[in-house]
Design a protein around this motif. Structure first.
Motif, short mmCIF file in Angstrom:
data_model
loop_
_atom_site.label_atom_id
_atom_site.label_comp_id
_atom_site.label_asym_id
_atom_site.label_seq_id
_atom_site.Cartn_x
_atom_site.Cartn_y
_atom_site.Cartn_z
N UNK A 83 4.24 -50.67 -46.28
CA UNK A 83 3.37 -49.79 -45.50
C UNK A 83 2.06 -49.47 -46.21
N UNK A 84 1.85 -50.01 -47.40
CA UNK A 84 0.59 -49.74 -48.12
C UNK A 84 0.73 -48.71 -49.22
N UNK A 85 1.85 -47.99 -49.25
CA UNK A 85 2.08 -47.01 -50.29
C UNK A 85 2.77 -47.64 -51.50
N UNK A 86 3.18 -46.79 -52.44
CA UNK A 86 3.87 -47.26 -53.65
C UNK A 86 5.14 -46.45 -53.85
N UNK A 87 6.17 -47.12 -54.32
CA UNK A 87 7.44 -46.47 -54.60
C UNK A 87 7.68 -46.47 -56.10
N UNK A 88 8.08 -45.31 -56.63
CA UNK A 88 8.27 -45.20 -58.08
C UNK A 88 9.75 -45.32 -58.45
N UNK A 89 9.99 -45.98 -59.57
CA UNK A 89 11.33 -46.09 -60.12
C UNK A 89 11.27 -45.60 -61.57
N UNK A 90 12.19 -44.74 -61.93
CA UNK A 90 12.18 -44.18 -63.28
C UNK A 90 12.47 -45.26 -64.32
N UNK A 91 11.82 -45.09 -65.48
CA UNK A 91 11.97 -46.03 -66.59
C UNK A 91 12.57 -45.27 -67.77
N UNK A 92 13.28 -45.97 -68.60
CA UNK A 92 13.86 -45.36 -69.81
C UNK A 92 12.80 -44.57 -70.56
N UNK A 93 13.16 -43.39 -70.99
CA UNK A 93 12.21 -42.56 -71.71
C UNK A 93 11.87 -43.20 -73.06
N UNK A 94 10.62 -43.08 -73.44
CA UNK A 94 10.20 -43.64 -74.72
C UNK A 94 8.74 -44.03 -74.69
N UNK A 95 8.26 -44.53 -75.80
CA UNK A 95 6.86 -44.92 -75.91
C UNK A 95 6.67 -46.29 -75.27
N UNK A 96 6.58 -46.31 -73.95
CA UNK A 96 6.53 -47.57 -73.20
C UNK A 96 5.31 -48.40 -73.55
N UNK A 97 4.14 -47.78 -73.58
CA UNK A 97 2.92 -48.55 -73.83
C UNK A 97 2.93 -49.17 -75.21
N UNK A 98 3.45 -48.44 -76.19
CA UNK A 98 3.52 -48.99 -77.54
C UNK A 98 4.47 -50.19 -77.57
N UNK A 99 5.57 -50.10 -76.80
CA UNK A 99 6.52 -51.21 -76.75
C UNK A 99 5.90 -52.44 -76.10
N UNK A 100 5.01 -52.22 -75.13
CA UNK A 100 4.43 -53.34 -74.40
C UNK A 100 3.22 -53.95 -75.10
N UNK A 101 2.36 -53.09 -75.61
CA UNK A 101 1.09 -53.59 -76.13
C UNK A 101 0.86 -53.29 -77.60
N UNK A 102 1.48 -52.26 -78.10
CA UNK A 102 1.09 -51.69 -79.37
C UNK A 102 1.36 -52.58 -80.57
N UNK A 103 0.44 -52.57 -81.50
CA UNK A 103 0.64 -53.23 -82.79
C UNK A 103 0.31 -52.19 -83.85
N UNK A 104 1.33 -51.51 -84.39
CA UNK A 104 1.09 -50.38 -85.29
C UNK A 104 0.25 -50.76 -86.49
N UNK A 105 -0.58 -49.83 -86.91
CA UNK A 105 -1.39 -49.96 -88.13
C UNK A 105 -2.30 -51.18 -88.09
#
Length: 351
Positions: free
Chosen positions: A283-305
């Motif tokens: 219908x043009x909208x978006x449906x949200x689904x909960x994700x495991x709590x945590x530092x998601x962006x760091x897990x996907x993109x992050x390279x520490x230090x």
């Protein structure tokens, strides 16, 4: 005494008049009667056509067409009277009051940004779609040039944040993840938000959420998010995270703390732990689904230090960083190249 009796007579007469109107009003209150005509542009024209699939899933569908167009009767449009339109402030008084205090109030009315027949709640709209309301007046090139005067990697920030995150008093931020897709087969083509039709085709008849929830257990873990980004079969796809507000404000004033990088780039157990996967709906909208709590962006993109060129506001430091990186690469590359070029000489010496 006489005046009181006359007042009662007037009130009773007015009540009888309104009751007499109810049958006609009751017919018009059925929205399907309206969309029978207004769903066909050949009947009502391009400007008055309404997508009933989209409208039926909006918050306004709950009050129905007659909730805003109270003057419509069953004689419409033969009666020749233009339908009345409700003021947004009649229902959205708090929003109207907040908006009136912003700079935008002098330049745009509600309908300039929001089509009342296509509005969704804040959690059913993508961050990218939120920004479409802004770029309808503010040229994207101009936005980028203005931000680049002080903001490092302005294009990256603008592509990954709803404007209201920084330019409003909105609050309660979470990470919303969207599936984006390359516009062409080229590895250099840009990513755009994947549409429902594209995701539906990619899912091969399965629920779209199973593109990420690979074990179909109804739970999306950080490991599944990382696997989605690394899976070669998902090469034209990627998960994009945006910092979106749960509570939207129409008070478009840039708060002082938005100039502080740590407003977004913070660390610790309390920072950005709540995330949702947000998928396009038919219908043009978006449906949200909960994700495991945590530092998601760091897990996907992050390279520490890791020092990233352009991460500071100092051009001199960026050049120094480039020289350091280039210098570090010259030694192993040069050494390997020399060994390759002199391999025959070394073999002769060994003999």
């Amino acid at each position: 005494m006489v005046k009181r009796i006359l007042n009662k007579i007037v009130h009773v007469g007015l009540l009888i008049f309104l009751l007499a109107l109810l049958p006609a009003m009751g017919v018009a209150m059925d929205s399907s009667d309206c969309t029978n005509c207004h769903g066909d542009k050949d009947v009502v024209g391009e400007d008055l056509v309404i997508n009933s699939l989209t409208f039926d899933h909006t918050a306004h569908a709950e009050v129905g067409c007659h909730g805003c167009h109270v003057s419509i009767t069953e004689q419409h449009p033969d009666d020749g009277f233009p339908p009345s339109k409700a003021s947004c402030a009649e229902c959205h008084g708090d929003v109207s009051k907040s908006y009136s205090n912003s700079n935008h109030a002098q330049n745009a009315v509600c309908s300039d940004c929001h089509n009342p027949h296509q509005v969704y709640g804040p959690t059913a709209v993508s961050g990218q779609d939120m920004n479409l309301q802004c770029t309808s007046c503010h040229e994207r090139v101009e936005i980028q040039e203005k931000h680049a005067e002080w903001l490092p990697q302005a294009d990256l920030h603008i592509n990954n944040l709803p404007c209201v995150t920084c330019h409003s008093t909105s609050n309660e931020y979470v990470i919303s993840l969207y599936i984006i897709k390359r516009r062409s087969g080229s590895m250099f083509s840009r990513f755009d938000l994947a549409t429902y039709a594209e995701l539906n085709a990619l899912s091969g008849g399965k629920p779209i959420v199973q593109l990420v929830d690979t074990n179909a257990d109804g739970y999306i873990s950080i490991a599944e998010l990382r696997l989605f980004n690394l899976d070669p079969e998902n090469k034209p796809l990627r998960l994009q995270g945006m910092m979106t507000p749960e509570r939207l404000s129409h008070n478009f004033l840039t708060q002082d703390n938005r100039w502080d990088c740590s407003f977004c780039h913070s660390s610790g157990p309390e920072a950005m732990q709540v995330s949702y996967l947000s998928l396009a709906e038919r219908d043009g909208g978006f449906k949200r689904i909960s994700v495991e709590k945590g530092a998601v962006l760091d897990a996907l993109y992050g390279t520490p230090d890791f020092y990233m060129v352009g991460a500071t506001r100092s051009k001199a430091l960026n050049y120094v960083g480039l020289v350091v990186l280039a210098g570090g690469m010259v030694v192993p590359i040069g050494h390997g190249t020399l060994r390759f070029l002199t391999r025959k000489n070394r073999k002769n010496e060994e003999k």
